[in-house]
Design a protein around this motif. Structure first.
Motif, PDB file in Angstrom:
ATOM      1  N   GLY A  97       0.846  -1.073   0.074  1.00 33.32           N
ATOM      2  CA  GLY A  97       0.013  -0.054   0.200  1.00 33.32           C
ATOM      3  C   GLY A  97       0.911   1.425   0.030  1.00 33.32           C
ATOM      4  N   GLY A  98       0.462   2.364  -0.737  1.00 36.23           N
ATOM      5  CA  GLY A  98       1.299   3.558  -0.704  1.00 36.23           C
ATOM      6  C   GLY A  98       2.265   3.647  -1.792  1.00 36.23           C
ATOM      7  N   LEU A  99       2.745   2.503  -2.538  1.00 38.63           N
ATOM      8  CA  LEU A  99       3.838   2.393  -3.233  1.00 38.63           C
ATOM      9  C   LEU A  99       4.220   3.379  -4.278  1.00 38.63           C
ATOM     10  N   HIS A 100       2.987   3.662  -5.005  1.00 43.04           N
ATOM     11  CA  HIS A 100       3.124   4.593  -5.939  1.00 43.04           C
ATOM     12  C   HIS A 100       3.349   6.103  -5.503  1.00 43.04           C
ATOM     13  N   GLU A 101       2.455   6.213  -4.309  1.00 44.90           N
ATOM     14  CA  GLU A 101       2.651   7.643  -3.872  1.00 44.90           C
ATOM     15  C   GLU A 101       3.693   7.945  -3.468  1.00 44.90           C
ATOM     16  N   LYS A 102       4.418   6.944  -2.674  1.00 44.06           N
ATOM     17  CA  LYS A 102       5.800   7.187  -2.155  1.00 44.06           C
ATOM     18  C   LYS A 102       6.962   7.477  -3.112  1.00 44.06           C
ATOM     19  N   ILE A 103       6.676   6.909  -4.264  1.00 47.16           N
ATOM     20  CA  ILE A 103       7.722   7.368  -5.161  1.00 47.16           C
ATOM     21  C   ILE A 103       7.370   8.726  -5.687  1.00 47.16           C
ATOM     22  N   ASP A 104       6.260   8.727  -6.157  1.00 46.02           N
ATOM     23  CA  ASP A 104       5.683  10.304  -6.531  1.00 46.02           C
ATOM     24  C   ASP A 104       6.219  11.357  -5.614  1.00 46.02           C
ATOM     25  N   GLN A 105       6.105  11.120  -4.277  1.00 45.98           N
ATOM     26  CA  GLN A 105       6.353  12.268  -3.300  1.00 45.98           C
ATOM     27  C   GLN A 105       7.908  12.301  -3.590  1.00 45.98           C
ATOM     28  N   ALA A 106       8.508  11.386  -3.546  1.00 47.41           N
ATOM     29  CA  ALA A 106      10.094  11.357  -3.461  1.00 47.41           C
ATOM     30  C   ALA A 106      10.551  12.297  -4.846  1.00 47.41           C
ATOM     31  N   LEU A 107      10.016  12.226  -5.942  1.00 45.98           N
ATOM     32  CA  LEU A 107      10.275  12.749  -7.165  1.00 45.98           C
ATOM     33  C   LEU A 107       9.798  14.188  -7.320  1.00 45.98           C
ATOM     34  N   GLN A 108       8.866  14.635  -6.447  1.00 47.79           N
ATOM     35  CA  GLN A 108       8.352  15.957  -6.209  1.00 47.79           C
ATOM     36  C   GLN A 108       9.488  16.774  -5.734  1.00 47.79           C
ATOM     37  N   LYS A 109      10.437  16.204  -4.911  1.00 50.90           N
ATOM     38  CA  LYS A 109      11.531  16.931  -4.142  1.00 50.90           C
ATOM     39  C   LYS A 109      12.624  17.408  -5.553  1.00 50.90           C
ATOM     40  N   GLY A 110      12.378  16.813  -6.595  1.00 52.70           N
ATOM     41  CA  GLY A 110      13.359  17.502  -7.663  1.00 52.70           C
ATOM     42  C   GLY A 110      14.892  17.066  -7.610  1.00 52.70           C
ATOM     43  N   LYS A 111      15.044  15.914  -6.742  1.00 48.60           N
ATOM     44  CA  LYS A 111      16.506  15.325  -6.892  1.00 48.60           C
ATOM     45  C   LYS A 111      16.630  14.094  -7.244  1.00 48.60           C
ATOM     46  N   GLY A 112      15.853  13.756  -8.104  1.00 45.05           N
ATOM     47  CA  GLY A 112      15.769  12.197  -8.625  1.00 45.05           C
ATOM     48  C   GLY A 112      15.456  11.217  -7.465  1.00 45.05           C
ATOM     49  N   LEU A 113      15.523  10.161  -7.658  1.00 45.06           N
ATOM     50  CA  LEU A 113      15.328   9.051  -6.636  1.00 45.06           C
ATOM     51  C   LEU A 113      16.311   7.872  -6.710  1.00 45.06           C
ATOM     52  N   LEU A 114      16.990   7.562  -5.751  1.00 43.47           N
ATOM     53  CA  LEU A 114      18.030   6.189  -5.780  1.00 43.47           C
ATOM     54  C   LEU A 114      17.250   5.233  -5.230  1.00 43.47           C
ATOM     55  N   LEU A 115      16.876   4.233  -6.081  1.00 45.31           N
ATOM     56  CA  LEU A 115      16.176   3.042  -5.735  1.00 45.31           C
ATOM     57  C   LEU A 115      17.137   1.978  -5.545  1.00 45.31           C
ATOM     58  N   ASN A 116      17.500   1.430  -4.211  1.00 43.72           N
ATOM     59  CA  ASN A 116      18.371   0.538  -4.011  1.00 43.72           C
ATOM     60  C   ASN A 116      17.971  -0.749  -3.554  1.00 43.72           C
ATOM     61  N   SER A 117      18.430  -1.756  -4.136  1.00 42.55           N
ATOM     62  CA  SER A 117      17.779  -3.229  -4.333  1.00 42.55           C
ATOM     63  C   SER A 117      18.906  -4.066  -3.770  1.00 42.55           C
ATOM     64  N   ALA A 118      18.785  -5.288  -3.921  1.00 39.40           N
ATOM     65  CA  ALA A 118      19.746  -6.448  -3.627  1.00 39.40           C
ATOM     66  C   ALA A 118      19.534  -7.746  -4.730  1.00 39.40           C
ATOM     67  N   HIS A 119      20.242  -8.464  -4.575  1.00 40.16           N
ATOM     68  CA  HIS A 119      20.139  -9.586  -5.310  1.00 40.16           C
ATOM     69  C   HIS A 119      19.228 -10.500  -4.443  1.00 40.16           C
ATOM     70  N   LEU A 120      18.064 -10.044  -4.161  1.00 45.35           N
ATOM     71  CA  LEU A 120      16.866 -10.534  -3.407  1.00 45.35           C
ATOM     72  C   LEU A 120      15.696 -10.474  -4.106  1.00 45.35           C
ATOM     73  N   GLY A 121      15.125 -11.754  -4.568  1.00 47.97           N
ATOM     74  CA  GLY A 121      14.002 -11.767  -5.117  1.00 47.97           C
ATOM     75  C   GLY A 121      14.371 -11.550  -6.547  1.00 47.97           C
ATOM     76  N   ASN A 122      13.057 -11.221  -7.335  1.00 46.79           N
ATOM     77  CA  ASN A 122      12.951 -11.016  -8.707  1.00 46.79           C
ATOM     78  C   ASN A 122      12.913  -9.608  -8.946  1.00 46.79           C
ATOM     79  N   TRP A 123      14.183  -8.827  -9.001  1.00 44.37           N
ATOM     80  CA  TRP A 123      14.097  -7.342  -9.369  1.00 44.37           C
ATOM     81  C   TRP A 123      13.764  -6.935 -10.874  1.00 44.37           C
ATOM     82  N   GLU A 124      13.985  -8.093 -11.485  1.00 44.43           N
ATOM     83  CA  GLU A 124      13.720  -7.590 -13.225  1.00 44.43           C
ATOM     84  C   GLU A 124      12.383  -7.192 -13.536  1.00 44.43           C
TER      85      GLU A 124
END
Length: 318
Positions: free
Chosen positions: A109-136
């Motif tokens: 819940g709130g996935l899209h909203e969190k990403i949209d709010q982060a981008l509204q800051k105008g500094k881009g978004l660093l999405l960090n992951s790991a070789h955990l699960g199917n990130w593709e």
């Protein structure tokens, strides 16, 4: 063979275009029950055939779970089975629509909203992951269609397969930033964030001397400093995202924005403290999903990307 020349899972002799082409041709036309059986049989075959990878996974499982040898055997086969699921999903991902994949995912819940709010800051978004699960499969789920998405990659030694994989990624509009091929990769990453774009990065793989040791499951292990340095330099929002297989072979998306990175002005201390935070977060999810962490080498040894001379040199510079 020196530590620097150790070949890992994705350089294995079985990593050939023939197998991916076979998967793409056959899988869409076979019953689900037969596909499930085939993946499991393939995992068992790999368990016995890939001795080096089996030993590494068993060693990692011992540190993560402290289970008995017999239970670690089953966990290792389960991990290989999950990896087979990921490989099949990636190989056929372009044969189905975004809607198909979205119906296979339980979104937090709130996935899209969190990403949209982060981008509204105008500094881009660093999405960090790991070789955990199917990130593709993230490209089909996350709201990235209106924002340029850059994926930081380090190519494998198998250049033929690397080109093949990147063709798939490019079809979904992903821009690959190659850390080894481009002399201006760092500037390209900084430019992407300053243009308010999304940058995808993995924080559980060391690819050069930019790394430090921090506690991880009770013993120090090497982690890259790059993700934390990017946040320090750019002030970009930092979140972690994982796509994890559930018991019904669907995917659960977890977007973790809980890390509170701290900055005191002491660069070395700040980076070490925040990398340690990132490692603790990985511990949390790997503990819950040990059979979905695809580390096919002993994670607590000197990383295959480094040799002793590089490591000593980097430590002297710090």
């Amino acid at each position: 063979m020196t530590q620097n020349n150790i070949k890992r899972w994705h350089y294995h002799d079985l990593d050939r275009r023939f197998w991916i082409d076979a998967i793409r041709t056959v899988v869409p036309h076979i019953p689900a029950w037969f596909l499930s059986l085939s993946r499991f049989i393939g995992a068992v075959i790999c368990f016995f055939y890939m001795r080096r990878e089996r030993q590494a996974i068993m060693s990692n499982m011992k540190r993560i779970t402290a289970k008995s040898w017999a239970k670690r055997v089953w966990l290792t086969i389960s991990l290989l089975h999950n990896y087979a699921k990921q490989l099949v999903s990636f190989a056929i991902h372009d044969k189905f629509s975004d809607v198909y994949w979205q119906q296979s995912v339980t979104t937090e819940g709130g996935l899209h909203e969190k990403i949209d709010q982060a981008l509204q800051k105008g500094k881009g978004l660093l999405l960090n992951s790991a070789h955990l699960g199917n990130w593709e499969i993230g490209k089909h789920i996350l709201p990235m269609r209106s924002t340029k998405v850059n994926m930081i990659m380090v190519p494998s030694e198998n250049s033929d397969m690397e080109e093949y994989w990147n063709e798939f990624r490019a079809q979904s509009g992903l821009h690959i930033i190659d850390l080894k091929e481009s002399e201006f990769a760092a500037l390209e990453i900084l430019g992407a964030l300053r243009n308010n774009e999304i940058v995808l990065i993995h924080g559980d793989r060391v690819v050069n001397h930019a790394c430090i040791q921090v506690p991880f499951f009770g013993q120090k292990a090497y982690f890259p400093t790059g993700p934390i340095e990017l946040v320090r330099i750019t002030g970009a929002p930092f979140m972690s995202v994982f796509f994890l297989i559930d018991k019904k072979d669907k995917y659960t998306v977890i977007l973790d924005d809980s890390l509170q990175l701290e900055w005191s002005g002491n660069r070395k201390a700040d980076v070490e403290k925040n990398v340690a935070q990132m490692a603790r977060m990985y511990e949390q999810y790997i503990t819950q999903y040990p059979t979905q962490w695809y580390a096919f080498y002993d994670f607590w040894q000197l990383p295959p990307a480094l040799n002793d001379a590089q490591l000593v040199s980097s430590q002297e510079r710090r």
